[in-house]
Design a protein around this motif. Structure first.
Motif, mmCIF file in Angstrom:
data_model
loop_
_atom_site.group_PDB
_atom_site.id
_atom_site.type_symbol
_atom_site.label_atom_id
_atom_site.label_comp_id
_atom_site.label_asym_id
_atom_site.label_seq_id
_atom_site.Cartn_x
_atom_site.Cartn_y
_atom_site.Cartn_z
ATOM 1 N N CYS A 162 -3.899 3.643 5.408
ATOM 2 C CA CYS A 162 -3.502 2.294 4.984
ATOM 3 C C CYS A 162 -3.758 2.050 3.499
ATOM 4 C CB CYS A 162 -4.226 1.247 5.824
ATOM 5 S SG CYS A 162 -3.661 1.179 7.541
ATOM 6 N N SER A 163 -4.700 2.790 2.930
ATOM 7 C CA SER A 163 -4.970 2.629 1.494
ATOM 8 C C SER A 163 -3.775 3.055 0.648
ATOM 9 C CB SER A 163 -6.215 3.428 1.091
ATOM 10 O OG SER A 163 -5.968 4.827 1.170
ATOM 11 N N GLY A 164 -2.865 3.836 1.238
ATOM 12 C CA GLY A 164 -1.678 4.273 0.522
ATOM 13 C C GLY A 164 -0.487 3.347 0.675
ATOM 14 N N ILE A 165 -0.654 2.249 1.404
ATOM 15 C CA ILE A 165 0.432 1.280 1.588
ATOM 16 C C ILE A 165 0.381 0.267 0.446
ATOM 17 C CG2 ILE A 165 1.348 -0.537 3.091
ATOM 18 C CD1 ILE A 165 0.243 1.021 5.476
ATOM 19 N N GLN A 256 3.605 3.448 9.389
ATOM 20 C CA GLN A 256 3.426 4.895 9.504
ATOM 21 C C GLN A 256 3.997 5.610 8.283
ATOM 22 O OE1 GLN A 256 5.354 6.064 13.150
ATOM 23 N NE2 GLN A 256 3.640 5.457 14.464
ATOM 24 N N LYS A 257 5.101 5.065 7.759
ATOM 25 C CA LYS A 257 5.761 5.655 6.587
ATOM 26 C C LYS A 257 5.255 5.040 5.278
ATOM 27 C CE LYS A 257 8.457 7.971 9.409
ATOM 28 N NZ LYS A 257 8.315 9.435 9.606
ATOM 29 N N LYS A 258 4.142 4.318 5.354
ATOM 30 C CA LYS A 258 3.464 3.725 4.187
ATOM 31 C C LYS A 258 4.326 2.681 3.471
ATOM 32 C CE LYS A 258 0.131 7.441 3.497
ATOM 33 N NZ LYS A 258 -0.510 8.369 2.547
ATOM 34 N N ARG A 259 4.926 1.822 4.271
ATOM 35 C CA ARG A 259 5.679 0.685 3.743
ATOM 36 C C ARG A 259 4.934 -0.607 4.065
ATOM 37 N NH1 ARG A 259 9.592 2.665 0.253
ATOM 38 N NH2 ARG A 259 10.727 4.393 1.224
ATOM 39 N N ARG A 260 4.865 -1.511 3.094
ATOM 40 C CA ARG A 260 4.238 -2.814 3.314
ATOM 41 C C ARG A 260 5.011 -3.574 4.386
ATOM 42 N NH1 ARG A 260 3.478 -8.018 -0.705
ATOM 43 N NH2 ARG A 260 5.664 -8.293 -0.123
ATOM 44 N N SER A 261 4.291 -4.129 5.362
ATOM 45 C CA SER A 261 4.950 -4.697 6.533
ATOM 46 C C SER A 261 4.385 -6.062 6.899
ATOM 47 C CB SER A 261 4.790 -3.761 7.740
ATOM 48 O OG SER A 261 5.377 -2.501 7.477
ATOM 49 N N ILE A 262 5.295 -6.959 7.228
ATOM 50 C CA ILE A 262 4.936 -8.271 7.771
ATOM 51 C C ILE A 262 5.648 -8.412 9.107
ATOM 52 C CG2 ILE A 262 5.026 -10.770 7.467
ATOM 53 C CD1 ILE A 262 5.285 -10.237 4.414
ATOM 54 N N ILE A 263 4.876 -8.531 10.174
ATOM 55 C CA ILE A 263 5.439 -8.744 11.503
ATOM 56 C C ILE A 263 5.611 -10.247 11.710
ATOM 57 C CG2 ILE A 263 5.225 -8.245 13.962
ATOM 58 C CD1 ILE A 263 5.096 -5.733 12.199
ATOM 59 N N ILE A 264 6.790 -10.656 12.134
ATOM 60 C CA ILE A 264 7.025 -12.053 12.491
ATOM 61 C C ILE A 264 6.728 -12.189 13.985
ATOM 62 C CG2 ILE A 264 8.658 -13.966 12.499
ATOM 63 C CD1 ILE A 264 7.898 -12.893 9.693
ATOM 64 N N LYS A 275 -4.971 -10.203 16.717
ATOM 65 C CA LYS A 275 -6.342 -10.552 17.103
ATOM 66 C C LYS A 275 -7.237 -9.318 17.166
ATOM 67 C CE LYS A 275 -4.986 -14.435 20.101
ATOM 68 N NZ LYS A 275 -4.920 -14.870 21.525
ATOM 69 N N ASP A 276 -6.722 -8.261 17.780
ATOM 70 C CA ASP A 276 -7.555 -7.085 18.053
ATOM 71 C C ASP A 276 -7.650 -6.125 16.873
ATOM 72 O OD1 ASP A 276 -7.912 -8.086 20.571
ATOM 73 O OD2 ASP A 276 -6.736 -6.555 21.611
ATOM 74 N N PHE A 277 -6.562 -5.996 16.096
ATOM 75 C CA PHE A 277 -6.490 -4.903 15.123
ATOM 76 C C PHE A 277 -6.147 -5.345 13.701
ATOM 77 C CE2 PHE A 277 -5.031 -3.320 19.318
ATOM 78 C CZ PHE A 277 -6.151 -2.557 19.623
ATOM 79 N N SER A 278 -5.968 -6.647 13.494
ATOM 80 C CA SER A 278 -5.758 -7.207 12.146
ATOM 81 C C SER A 278 -4.462 -6.741 11.490
ATOM 82 C CB SER A 278 -6.952 -6.866 11.234
ATOM 83 O OG SER A 278 -8.149 -7.375 11.774
ATOM 84 N N ILE A 279 -3.400 -6.566 12.274
ATOM 85 C CA ILE A 279 -2.111 -6.306 11.634
ATOM 86 C C ILE A 279 -1.623 -7.599 10.982
ATOM 87 C CG2 ILE A 279 -1.538 -4.483 13.294
ATOM 88 C CD1 ILE A 279 0.500 -6.390 14.527
ATOM 89 N N ASN A 280 -0.772 -7.468 9.985
ATOM 90 C CA ASN A 280 -0.296 -8.634 9.240
ATOM 91 C C ASN A 280 0.838 -9.318 10.003
ATOM 92 O OD1 ASN A 280 -2.039 -8.352 6.960
ATOM 93 N ND2 ASN A 280 -0.800 -6.607 6.308
ATOM 94 N N LEU A 299 -2.825 -6.933 1.737
ATOM 95 C CA LEU A 299 -3.656 -5.774 2.063
ATOM 96 C C LEU A 299 -3.380 -5.352 3.499
ATOM 97 C CD1 LEU A 299 -6.041 -3.843 1.362
ATOM 98 C CD2 LEU A 299 -7.564 -5.602 2.326
ATOM 99 N N THR A 300 -3.105 -4.074 3.688
ATOM 100 C CA THR A 300 -2.965 -3.516 5.034
ATOM 101 C C THR A 300 -4.280 -2.840 5.397
ATOM 102 O OG1 THR A 300 -0.608 -3.116 4.643
ATOM 103 C CG2 THR A 300 -1.625 -1.988 6.517
#
Length: 323
Positions: A162-165, A256-264, A275-280, A299-300
């Motif tokens: 994730c540091s590479g995203i 997975q492909k190191k792209r910045r992601s926002i889930i709607i 809640k469990d894993f802190s995805i954006n 930050l991812t």
């Protein structure tokens, strides 16, 4: 020789997200069972035949390959997304959940569902579920041999990965919408914001009716064909690219492909993973906040439960003749 059956949620699917999940299931199983192993795939969306029952019973293990196919109201005759009934469940041997989730926010499982799942799922090994909500649902019917590992699609989203995203907004964006969970007002607003803030706006057709839905909302997007290879080609290209969208696993694939992601967030899957894993995640009801979010650094930092993931994996290491 080992025989491993994958109860494959991508066979006959109308949702390419299932292929993302099964791709990661395959990757993880091949780490566990490396040599002299035959992998057999059987569909979950079709009824179990006599031949399939024989394969399951002849296999060392049979893994249910992710997705949200568990439900509180399992259909008496045909099942639900998992097309099994009580007669099928009684014949199963060593069937193990691997990153499986609950269909939606629901009441506690009914009596028949209780019977089917307790018969179908082995008591001898730990199951892997995608979130704490699913773990609690199984606990409510007495299935407690469960680890909350998250979906296998996330297992390589380590701190190092994730540091590479990137944190900053890209020049282009690929987005998704969900054909079976439409909100024309909010979804149109999202497209408007993306067109305003990105030079190129791509749309990946993940579901069978996504194309028609997006065409009804906009004529200003670039379509990406409904195959995982087409999506991967875009994600792996030199394009400076973000992901924004309602499709959870399209967003995870982008990470997975190191792209910045926002889930709607539109249902329990994204919200429980947040809640469990802190995805954006940004809830669709708050879509008016999207423009501010995409123009700020993001930050991812996925909070994987590696203890649970490793505990689930390591139970198979005790069977040295099998690994």
């Amino acid at each position: 020789m080992k025989k491993i059956t994958i109860l494959d949620t991508s066979v006959g699917t109308l949702n390419m997200g299932d292929e993302i999940i099964v791709d990661s299931v395959n990757r993880e199983l091949k780490k566990l069972f490396k040599e002299r192993t035959m992998y057999i795939k059987l569909p979950t969306h079709e009824r179990i035949s006599r031949y399939s029952h024989r394969i399951i019973n002849d296999s060392n293990f049979s893994f249910v390959a992710g997705t949200n196919l568990l439900s509180s109201k399992h259909n008496l005759i045909r099942g639900n997304q998992w097309r099994i009934n009580l007669l099928d469940a009684n014949k199963f041997k060593n069937v193990i959940l691997m990153g499986v989730g609950w269909n939606n926010y629901q009441d506690n499982p009914n009596f028949y569902t209780n019977l089917v799942y307790k018969k179908a799922l082995t008591e001898d090994y730990f199951h892997s579920v995608r979130d704490s909500y699913t773990k609690e649902k199984l606990k409510s019917i007495g299935i407690t041999n469960v680890h909350n590992t998250g979906c296998p699609t996330m297992w390589e989203l380590t701190k190092e990965h994730c540091s590479g995203i990137p944190k900053k907004k890209a020049e282009s964006v690929v987005f998704t919408l969900t054909d079976y969970n439409k909100n024309p007002e909010k979804d149109s607003k999202m497209i408007e914001i993306l067109n305003k803030n990105y030079n190129k706006v791509y749309f990946w057709i993940q579901g069978s009716e996504d194309y028609e839905y997006v065409n009804s909302l906009s004529n200003s997007v670039i379509f990406v064909n409904p195959t995982l290879r087409s999506y991967d080609d875009l994600l792996e290209s030199d394009e400076d690219l973000d992901y924004v969208g309602t499709r959870l696993h399209a967003g995870i694939r982008a990470m997975q492909k190191k792209r910045r992601s926002i889930i709607i967030g539109i249902d329990n899957r994204a919200l429980e993973k947040q809640k469990d894993f802190s995805i954006n995640v940004l809830e669709r009801d708050d879509i008016s906040n999207l423009e501010v979010l995409i123009n700020n650094d993001i930050l991812t930092d996925i909070n994987l439960n590696m203890d649970s993931i490793n505990a689930w994996r390591e139970q198979f290491f005790t069977h040295e003749s099998l690994v």
